[in-house]
Scaffold this motif. Structure first.
Motif, mmCIF file in Angstrom:
data_model
loop_
_atom_site.group_PDB
_atom_site.id
_atom_site.type_symbol
_atom_site.label_atom_id
_atom_site.label_comp_id
_atom_site.label_asym_id
_atom_site.label_seq_id
_atom_site.Cartn_x
_atom_site.Cartn_y
_atom_site.Cartn_z
ATOM 1 N N ALA A 7 -22.634 -41.630 -15.533
ATOM 2 C CA ALA A 7 -22.827 -41.851 -16.980
ATOM 3 C C ALA A 7 -23.380 -40.577 -17.642
ATOM 4 C CB ALA A 7 -23.780 -43.029 -17.199
ATOM 5 N N ILE A 8 -24.336 -39.946 -16.981
ATOM 6 C CA ILE A 8 -24.935 -38.727 -17.560
ATOM 7 C C ILE A 8 -23.890 -37.607 -17.604
ATOM 8 C CG2 ILE A 8 -26.672 -36.917 -17.193
ATOM 9 C CD1 ILE A 8 -28.487 -39.122 -15.962
ATOM 10 N N TRP A 9 -23.144 -37.498 -16.514
ATOM 11 C CA TRP A 9 -22.135 -36.432 -16.444
ATOM 12 C C TRP A 9 -21.078 -36.627 -17.532
ATOM 13 C CZ3 TRP A 9 -16.847 -36.398 -15.416
ATOM 14 C CH2 TRP A 9 -16.295 -35.111 -15.222
ATOM 15 N N HIS A 10 -20.584 -37.854 -17.677
ATOM 16 C CA HIS A 10 -19.529 -38.106 -18.664
ATOM 17 C C HIS A 10 -20.033 -37.832 -20.082
ATOM 18 C CE1 HIS A 10 -16.016 -39.998 -20.550
ATOM 19 N NE2 HIS A 10 -16.901 -40.455 -21.434
ATOM 20 N N THR A 11 -21.219 -38.356 -20.397
ATOM 21 C CA THR A 11 -21.717 -38.229 -21.779
ATOM 22 C C THR A 11 -22.112 -36.793 -22.107
ATOM 23 O OG1 THR A 11 -23.890 -38.926 -20.966
ATOM 24 C CG2 THR A 11 -22.531 -40.614 -22.000
ATOM 25 N N SER A 12 -22.404 -35.998 -21.071
ATOM 26 C CA SER A 12 -22.770 -34.609 -21.368
ATOM 27 C C SER A 12 -21.533 -33.777 -21.723
ATOM 28 C CB SER A 12 -23.506 -33.973 -20.180
ATOM 29 O OG SER A 12 -22.634 -33.910 -19.080
ATOM 30 N N GLY A 13 -20.340 -34.307 -21.451
ATOM 31 C CA GLY A 13 -19.123 -33.570 -21.822
ATOM 32 C C GLY A 13 -18.349 -34.238 -22.932
ATOM 33 N N ARG A 14 -18.893 -35.281 -23.489
ATOM 34 C CA ARG A 14 -18.149 -36.063 -24.500
ATOM 35 C C ARG A 14 -18.798 -35.876 -25.875
ATOM 36 N NH1 ARG A 14 -13.441 -38.814 -25.628
ATOM 37 N NH2 ARG A 14 -13.804 -40.787 -26.688
ATOM 38 N N SER A 15 -18.029 -35.327 -26.807
ATOM 39 C CA SER A 15 -18.568 -35.077 -28.147
ATOM 40 C C SER A 15 -18.208 -36.244 -29.069
ATOM 41 C CB SER A 15 -17.976 -33.768 -28.679
ATOM 42 O OG SER A 15 -18.384 -33.589 -30.001
ATOM 43 N N VAL A 16 -19.220 -36.784 -29.742
ATOM 44 C CA VAL A 16 -19.001 -37.891 -30.687
ATOM 45 C C VAL A 16 -19.804 -37.601 -31.956
ATOM 46 C CG1 VAL A 16 -19.348 -40.370 -31.059
ATOM 47 C CG2 VAL A 16 -18.636 -39.565 -28.823
ATOM 48 N N PHE A 17 -19.175 -37.745 -33.088
ATOM 49 C CA PHE A 17 -19.815 -37.449 -34.387
ATOM 50 C C PHE A 17 -20.498 -36.075 -34.365
ATOM 51 C CE2 PHE A 17 -20.182 -42.218 -34.064
ATOM 52 C CZ PHE A 17 -19.119 -42.486 -34.904
ATOM 53 N N GLY A 18 -19.818 -35.086 -33.782
ATOM 54 C CA GLY A 18 -20.265 -33.687 -33.883
ATOM 55 C C GLY A 18 -21.308 -33.265 -32.859
ATOM 56 N N LYS A 19 -21.737 -34.131 -31.977
ATOM 57 C CA LYS A 19 -22.742 -33.752 -30.970
ATOM 58 C C LYS A 19 -22.376 -34.396 -29.639
ATOM 59 C CE LYS A 19 -26.860 -34.774 -32.727
ATOM 60 N NZ LYS A 19 -28.258 -35.121 -32.770
ATOM 61 N N ASN A 20 -22.798 -33.726 -28.556
ATOM 62 C CA ASN A 20 -22.541 -34.369 -27.273
ATOM 63 C C ASN A 20 -23.329 -35.674 -27.183
ATOM 64 O OD1 ASN A 20 -20.675 -32.661 -26.304
ATOM 65 N ND2 ASN A 20 -21.982 -31.667 -24.783
ATOM 66 N N LEU A 21 -22.701 -36.645 -26.521
ATOM 67 C CA LEU A 21 -23.303 -37.992 -26.471
ATOM 68 C C LEU A 21 -24.692 -37.979 -25.837
ATOM 69 C CD1 LEU A 21 -20.589 -40.579 -25.395
ATOM 70 C CD2 LEU A 21 -22.237 -40.790 -27.262
ATOM 71 N N HIS A 22 -24.865 -37.182 -24.777
ATOM 72 C CA HIS A 22 -26.150 -37.240 -24.075
ATOM 73 C C HIS A 22 -27.284 -36.591 -24.877
ATOM 74 C CE1 HIS A 22 -25.613 -33.101 -23.123
ATOM 75 N NE2 HIS A 22 -26.518 -33.057 -22.159
ATOM 76 N N GLN A 23 -26.944 -36.036 -26.076
ATOM 77 C CA GLN A 23 -27.999 -35.487 -26.940
ATOM 78 C C GLN A 23 -28.365 -36.460 -28.065
ATOM 79 O OE1 GLN A 23 -25.690 -32.059 -27.847
ATOM 80 N NE2 GLN A 23 -26.777 -30.733 -26.394
ATOM 81 N N GLN A 24 -27.668 -37.560 -28.163
ATOM 82 C CA GLN A 24 -27.913 -38.510 -29.267
ATOM 83 C C GLN A 24 -29.026 -39.481 -28.826
ATOM 84 O OE1 GLN A 24 -25.152 -38.973 -31.903
ATOM 85 N NE2 GLN A 24 -23.476 -37.858 -30.960
ATOM 86 N N PRO A 25 -30.025 -39.695 -29.712
ATOM 87 C CA PRO A 25 -31.237 -40.427 -29.296
ATOM 88 C C PRO A 25 -30.971 -41.768 -28.630
ATOM 89 C CG PRO A 25 -31.486 -39.556 -31.514
ATOM 90 C CD PRO A 25 -30.074 -39.267 -31.109
#
Ligand SMILES: Cc1cc2nc3c(=O)[nH]c(=O)nc-3n(C[C@H](O)[C@H](O)[C@H](O)COP(=O)(O)OP(=O)(O)OC[C@H]3O[C@@H](n4cnc5c(N)ncnc54)[C@H](O)[C@@H]3O)c2cc1C
Length: 367
Positions: free
Chosen positions: A140-158
């Motif tokens: 899950a962490i690996w996938h979200t760290s490479g997936r951009s949603v609404f202009g930011k990578n997913l793993h950076q969204q609160p």
């Protein structure tokens, strides 16, 4: 192992497979088995531990695939089970038609004999489910760290950070108590470690295997639609998760075993409470939780009805204590703040706002 019959999985005393002496009766002697087993996994094995009745006494037998004269022992595989998951482990229905086997242990002590292996396979379930959670959190962490949603990578969204960190905490807490049981199993000469194993395995088997089911689903949801398709490993992890909870004694059976062992072997309860007490003073919520546990044990009314409540309280206290004593303080505090708080949220991703999710996610990636 071949224990389960149609009419008796949890209650193996209901088994009807019959063993008759070939020459003499008793421990170590050769018997002939007739009967049917509703579940027998890995039927390609060279030998099986089998429960069968001798004069209405349930006994344990070592049944080989081949007889002493080189002919095939008549163990007939009737069909392979078509299962929800766990597909790469063949599970079958088998029939013994005069299959030869040697009695292991004393006549009538079948459960006491086979439980030595069952206790270890219950521990295997802890390892397996901890590993599923470890992999699920990392995927899950690996996938979200490479997936951009609404202009930011997913793993950076609160909100996603909260979910990922929560999954990482759960996986680490599961591994911590699994490794604690490993240590105890490596030191069985020490009566305190041996006593701890007897209660800790039931608690770990119950709790980790159940937590893994929701955990692997949540990790799948982090990956989104692609997590649900078969090309992605998360769908496989999710389908694999429930089996560890069902086999080798399902959830309620673990609860009843724990009550029995705590009641019959008071040194087991002492070993468990001594383990938890080592962490007293590390966190106010853990101290409060330990007080509540002591009260729960003093009250024996409706104890069977409350067994899952007690099991859950014990599991949380033990995970927190193990993380404080042997683990990383970052994870131990986050675990206590989120799991021992009275607020009691039910889904992953509900960590309190002060928790350092970035540090927890980073730690999970590095491990
Ligand atoms: C994939 C797979 C592989 C398996 N491989 C093997 C194998 O190799 N060898 C083997 O012997 N077996 C095997 N099993 C069987 C498994 O161990 C049993 O299915 C399991 O022990 C539960 O027994 P049961 O199915 O008869 O359910 P039951 O005994 O009918 O239990 C049903 C439910 O009732 C609960 N329950 C039971 N007693 C009580 C009680 N007193 N109070 C409250 N609740 C209770 C149980 O926890 C369970 O949730 C396998 C099962 C699966 C799914």
């Amino acid at each position: 192992m071949a224990m389960t019959e149609k009419q008796g999985g949890s209650d193996v005393r209901a088994n009807t497979t019959v063993a008759t002496p070939v020459h003499q009766s008793g421990a170590g002697e050769l018997y002939s088995l007739i009967g049917h087993k509703w579940f027998c996994s890995a039927p390609m094995c060279d030998a099986f531990l089998v429960l069968a009745q001798t004069n209405d006494k349930l006994s344990c037998f070592l049944v080989p695939r081949w007889r002493e004269d080189g002919t095939k022992n008549p163990i007939h595989i009737q069909r392979l089970k078509n299962k929800l998951g766990n597909k790469s482990n063949a599970s079958s229905e088998i029939e013994f038609r005069d299959a030869h086997g040697w009695m292991l242990g004393e006549e009538g002590h079948g459960v006491r004999t086979i439980i030595q292996m069952v206790a270890l396979t219950r521990y295997d379930c802890m390892i397996g489910s901890s590993a599923l959670m470890g992999q699920a959190a990392k995927e899950a962490i690996w996938h979200t760290s490479g997936r951009s949603v609404f202009g930011k990578n997913l793993h950076q969204q609160p909100l996603m950070k909260n979910v990922l960190a929560d999954l990482a905490i759960e996986a680490e807490a599961a591994l911590a108590i699994t490794m604690r049981v490993s240590h105890a199993l490596d030191n069985l000469d020490d009566p305190k470690q041996a006593a701890l194993v007897r209660s800790a395995t039931s608690i770990g088997k119950y709790w980790i295997c159940k937590r893994a089911i929701q955990h692997t689903f949540e990790a799948m949801e982090c990956v989104g639609g692609v997590g649900y398709v078969e090309e992605n490993v998360l769908s496989r992890l999710y389908r694999e998760a429930p089996v560890n909870s069902i086999w080798e004694g399902s959830g309620n059976v673990q609860c009843l075993d724990l009550l029995r062992v705590l009641h019959k072997e008071p040194e087991t309860l002492q070993a468990l409470m001594a383990e938890l007490e080592q962490a007293r003073g590390q966190h106010p919520l853990l101290d409060k939780h330990l007080e509540q546990l002591n009260v729960a044990f003093k009250d024996s009314e409706n104890i069977e009805m409350r067994a899952r409540q007690i099991m859950e309280q014990l599991a949380l206290a033990w995970q927190a204590a193990t993380l404080f004593i042997h683990g990383e303080p970052l994870i131990a505090h986050a675990f206590a703040d989120s799991r021992l708080s009275t607020q009691g949220f039910h889904q992953y991703g509900t960590l309190p706002c002060h928790i350092d999710c970035d540090a927890i996610i980073q730690r999970a990636i590095n491990q």
